[in-house]
Design a protein around this motif. Structure first.
Motif, PDB file in Angstrom:
ATOM      1  N   ARG A 182       3.115   4.530  -0.457  1.00 30.46           N
ATOM      2  CA  ARG A 182       3.253   5.530  -1.508  1.00 30.46           C
ATOM      3  C   ARG A 182       4.395   6.460  -1.114  1.00 30.46           C
TER       4      ARG A 182
ATOM      5  N   HIS B 213      -3.123   5.308   2.955  1.00 22.67           N
ATOM      6  CA  HIS B 213      -3.046   4.637   1.653  1.00 22.67           C
ATOM      7  C   HIS B 213      -3.435   3.159   1.717  1.00 22.67           C
TER       8      HIS B 213
ATOM      9  N   GLN C  37       3.501   5.882   7.178  1.00 30.89           N
ATOM     10  CA  GLN C  37       2.233   5.587   6.507  1.00 30.89           C
ATOM     11  C   GLN C  37       1.513   4.425   7.187  1.00 30.89           C
TER      12      GLN C  37
ATOM     13  N   HIS D 148       0.809  -1.224   0.000  1.00 30.95           N
ATOM     14  CA  HIS D 148       0.000   0.000   0.000  1.00 30.95           C
ATOM     15  C   HIS D 148       0.841   1.272   0.000  1.00 30.95           C
TER      16      HIS D 148
END
Length: 125
Positions: free
Chosen positions: A53, A121, A115, A51
Motif C-alpha cells: 500500500r 498490510h 512494509q 499486499h
C-alpha cells in the motif's frame, strides 16, 4: 495450537533491495512490472507482493527530497551567476524532472520493502 516463530525480516536488506527495485525477500527478482506497477508476486521466489500500500508515499518523498536538493541549488545559482530566466528554468526544470523520474520507482520500492520487513498490510501472512 502450535506456536510458530516467523523468521526475522531484516530492515536494512529490505530497504536496499527495495531501493534497487528488487524483491525484498530474495533480492533477485524484479519488483516492478513496468515503471511503477508492482508485480503481484516475485518471479524468482514467488513472494506475494500485491499486499503493498505505497499510495501517496513515493510521490511525497520524491517531492520532499527533490525540493530540498534543487531549492538550495537554485538559490545558490541565482545569487552566484544571475542567469537569464530562460536558462534558469531550462536547467532547473530539467534537473527536477530527471531527479523525480529517477527517484520515484526507487522510493516506491523502498516503501514496499519497509512494509514487507514490518509485515504490514498482509505481508506477514
Amino acid at each position: 495450537m502450535t506456536d510458530t516463530v516467523d523468521p526475522e525480516r531484516p530492515m536494512r536488506s529490505a530497504l536496499w533491495r527495495g531501493w534497487r527495485c528488487k524483491c525484498p525477500n530474495c533480492g533477485e527478482g524484479a519488483m516492478m512490472q513496468g515503471y511503477l506497477k508492482v508485480r503481484d508476486a516475485c518471479p524468482q521466489c514467488g513472494e506475494a507482493l500485491h499486499h503493498h500500500r505505497a499510495d501517496d508515499g513515493p510521490p511525497y518523498l520524491t517531492l520532499l527530497i527533490v525540493g530540498h536538493v534543487v531549492g538550495p541549488l537554485m538559490l545558490w545559482a541565482y545569487v552566484q551567476y544571475e542567469p537569464s530566466p530562460l536558462i534558469f528554468i531550462l536547467i532547473f526544470g530539467t534537473l527536477s524532472v530527471v531527479m523525480s523520474l529517477w527517484m520515484l520507482p526507487r522510493l516506491k520500492g523502498l516503501i514496499v520493502g519497509v512494509q514487507w520487513a514490518n509485515r504490514m498490510h498482509g505481508f506477514g501472512i
